[in-house]
Design a protein around this motif. Structure first.
Motif, PDB file in Angstrom:
ATOM      1  N   ASP A  25      69.161  55.892  14.016  1.00 35.21           N
ATOM      2  CA  ASP A  25      70.591  56.225  13.938  1.00 35.21           C
ATOM      3  C   ASP A  25      71.021  57.232  14.991  1.00 35.21           C
ATOM      4  O   ASP A  25      72.057  57.896  14.857  1.00 35.21           O
ATOM      5  CB  ASP A  25      70.975  56.755  12.542  1.00 35.21           C
ATOM      6  CG  ASP A  25      70.927  55.655  11.497  1.00 35.21           C
ATOM      7  OD1 ASP A  25      71.114  54.484  11.884  1.00 35.21           O
ATOM      8  OD2 ASP A  25      70.709  55.951  10.316  1.00 35.21           O
TER       9      ASP A  25
ATOM     10  N   ASP B  25      74.084  43.710  16.621  1.00 33.67           N
ATOM     11  CA  ASP B  25      73.806  44.451  15.396  1.00 33.67           C
ATOM     12  C   ASP B  25      73.849  45.965  15.566  1.00 33.67           C
ATOM     13  O   ASP B  25      74.079  46.696  14.594  1.00 33.67           O
ATOM     14  CB  ASP B  25      72.426  44.058  14.837  1.00 33.67           C
ATOM     15  CG  ASP B  25      72.402  42.609  14.373  1.00 33.67           C
ATOM     16  OD1 ASP B  25      73.491  42.078  14.097  1.00 33.67           O
ATOM     17  OD2 ASP B  25      71.303  42.024  14.306  1.00 33.67           O
ATOM     18  N   SER B  26      73.616  46.449  16.784  1.00 34.90           N
ATOM     19  CA  SER B  26      73.532  47.898  16.972  1.00 34.90           C
ATOM     20  C   SER B  26      74.359  48.413  18.143  1.00 34.90           C
ATOM     21  O   SER B  26      74.275  49.587  18.473  1.00 34.90           O
ATOM     22  CB  SER B  26      72.064  48.311  17.190  1.00 34.90           C
ATOM     23  OG  SER B  26      71.530  47.649  18.325  1.00 34.90           O
TER      24      SER B  26
ATOM     25  N   ASP C  30      70.241  53.363  17.711  1.00 32.78           N
ATOM     26  CA  ASP C  30      68.887  52.856  17.582  1.00 32.78           C
ATOM     27  C   ASP C  30      68.436  52.903  16.121  1.00 32.78           C
ATOM     28  O   ASP C  30      69.222  53.187  15.217  1.00 32.78           O
ATOM     29  CB  ASP C  30      67.927  53.632  18.488  1.00 32.78           C
ATOM     30  CG  ASP C  30      67.833  55.112  18.106  1.00 32.78           C
ATOM     31  OD1 ASP C  30      68.325  55.480  17.010  1.00 32.78           O
ATOM     32  OD2 ASP C  30      67.277  55.880  18.900  1.00 32.78           O
TER      33      ASP C  30
ATOM     34  N   HIS D 154      75.783  52.654  21.380  1.00 31.26           N
ATOM     35  CA  HIS D 154      74.505  52.082  20.958  1.00 31.26           C
ATOM     36  C   HIS D 154      73.862  52.983  19.917  1.00 31.26           C
ATOM     37  O   HIS D 154      73.818  54.203  20.090  1.00 31.26           O
ATOM     38  CB  HIS D 154      73.564  51.935  22.158  1.00 31.26           C
ATOM     39  CG  HIS D 154      72.198  51.438  21.778  1.00 31.26           C
ATOM     40  ND1 HIS D 154      71.916  50.105  21.600  1.00 31.26           N
ATOM     41  CD2 HIS D 154      71.035  52.107  21.537  1.00 31.26           C
ATOM     42  CE1 HIS D 154      70.653  49.964  21.281  1.00 31.26           C
ATOM     43  NE2 HIS D 154      70.088  51.159  21.225  1.00 31.26           N
TER      44      HIS D 154
ATOM     45  N   ARG E 164      79.581  48.920  12.767  1.00 32.60           N
ATOM     46  CA  ARG E 164      78.161  48.786  13.078  1.00 32.60           C
ATOM     47  C   ARG E 164      77.441  50.040  12.598  1.00 32.60           C
ATOM     48  O   ARG E 164      77.659  51.122  13.137  1.00 32.60           O
ATOM     49  CB  ARG E 164      77.940  48.592  14.575  1.00 32.60           C
ATOM     50  CG  ARG E 164      78.417  47.264  15.122  1.00 32.60           C
ATOM     51  CD  ARG E 164      77.574  46.111  14.574  1.00 32.60           C
ATOM     52  NE  ARG E 164      78.022  44.814  15.082  1.00 32.60           N
ATOM     53  CZ  ARG E 164      78.944  44.064  14.491  1.00 32.60           C
ATOM     54  NH1 ARG E 164      79.523  44.497  13.380  1.00 32.60           N
ATOM     55  NH2 ARG E 164      79.291  42.909  15.009  1.00 32.60           N
ATOM     56  N   LYS E 165      76.592  49.875  11.594  1.00 30.56           N
ATOM     57  CA  LYS E 165      75.838  50.986  11.030  1.00 30.56           C
ATOM     58  C   LYS E 165      76.783  52.125  10.664  1.00 30.56           C
ATOM     59  O   LYS E 165      77.624  51.996   9.796  1.00 30.56           O
ATOM     60  CB  LYS E 165      74.754  51.435  12.013  1.00 30.56           C
ATOM     61  CG  LYS E 165      73.663  50.405  12.242  1.00 30.56           C
ATOM     62  CD  LYS E 165      72.537  50.961  13.084  1.00 30.56           C
ATOM     63  CE  LYS E 165      71.418  49.951  13.219  1.00 30.56           C
ATOM     64  NZ  LYS E 165      70.286  50.472  14.033  1.00 30.56           N
TER      65      LYS E 165
END
Length: 241
Positions: A109, A59-60, A106, A104, A36-37
């Protein structure tokens, strides 16, 4: 649940294979991973018949553990988790309870890592010189990834021998720290900050902590009673009603 993860401000390419190969040595079953990211997280179960932990993600966000709804005492659905994850600290801890570690990221990042108040699923982390972070449920996995012995944290060890207190962000190994139960680690650029998100007195309603510490309270009470006469019973002396 056992896990090993990597977070980077720049690049996480080629990290999945390295993390998976290390974790696979500790479990017999197949490992899984989520990207994730700027975060890659590899996880698995050592005892599948006893370990009932699950995985929630969107997604995050990624959450490992066992959670249920505070109000209806039921399971959290993936849709409910996605809605709560958008609110993060405002919605998630107030809505769920259980055993979990929650990551988490945001839009900027910024990384936030939350450990539930029970602390049953630990989260250790190691900060690398470039600002990248390694997360794991086991310190041994961090050492295996670094491929070098971790030095001893003598300051922590001496403090433990003198005071016997092991409730600390520090660990016996230099550079390895732990997120305390009921706290969240916020990472922005190269700065790390740990804050508490859980107040154990919330169940008592509107409760405000006194500004006096324990020593001040005891000293204050002692002055109240030092000039008062106190009847002390004498053994064997017949007292009338």
């Amino acid at each position: 649940m056992i896990y090993l993860g990597w977070w980077s401000q720049h690049d996480i390419k080629n990290k999945t294979f390295a993390l998976t190969s290390i974790l696979q040595q500790h479990i017999d079953l197949q490992t899984s991973f989520i990207v994730r990211k700027n975060l890659v997280l590899v996880y698995g179960k050592q005892h599948p018949n006893q370990d009932m932990d699950q995985v929630w993600d969107n997604d995050s966000s990624i959450l490992l553990g066992r959670i249920f709804d505070r109000e209806r005492f039921g399971a959290i659905t993936p849709q409910e988790f996605s809605e709560l994850a958008q609110k993060f600290t405002q919605g998630l801890p107030k809505k769920i309870w259980g055993k979990y570690v929650y990551w988490h990221m945001d839009a900027t990042d910024k990384l936030s890592v939350m450990v539930d108040p029970t602390g049953q699923l630990p989260c250790f982390y190691y900060s690398l010189p470039g600002g990248d972070l390694i997360f794991s449920s086991n310190i041994e996995l961090i050492q295996r990834y670094l491929m070098s012995p971790l030095g001893y944290n003598w300051h922590y060890l001496c403090s433990y021998l003198f005071y016997g207190n092991s409730s600390s962000i520090q660990t016996p190994f230099k550079g390895v720290e732990e997120i305390p139960p009921g706290c969240v680690l916020n990472v922005i650029s190269n700065t790390h900050e740990i804050n508490s998100f859980w107040n154990p007195f919330t169940s008592y309603g509107d409760f405000s902590l006194t500004s006096m510490d324990a020593v001040d309270v005891l000293d204050h009470d002692a002055h109240l009673y030092e000039n008062e006469a106190v009847d002390v019973p004498v053994p064997g002396f017949p007292f009338s009603d």
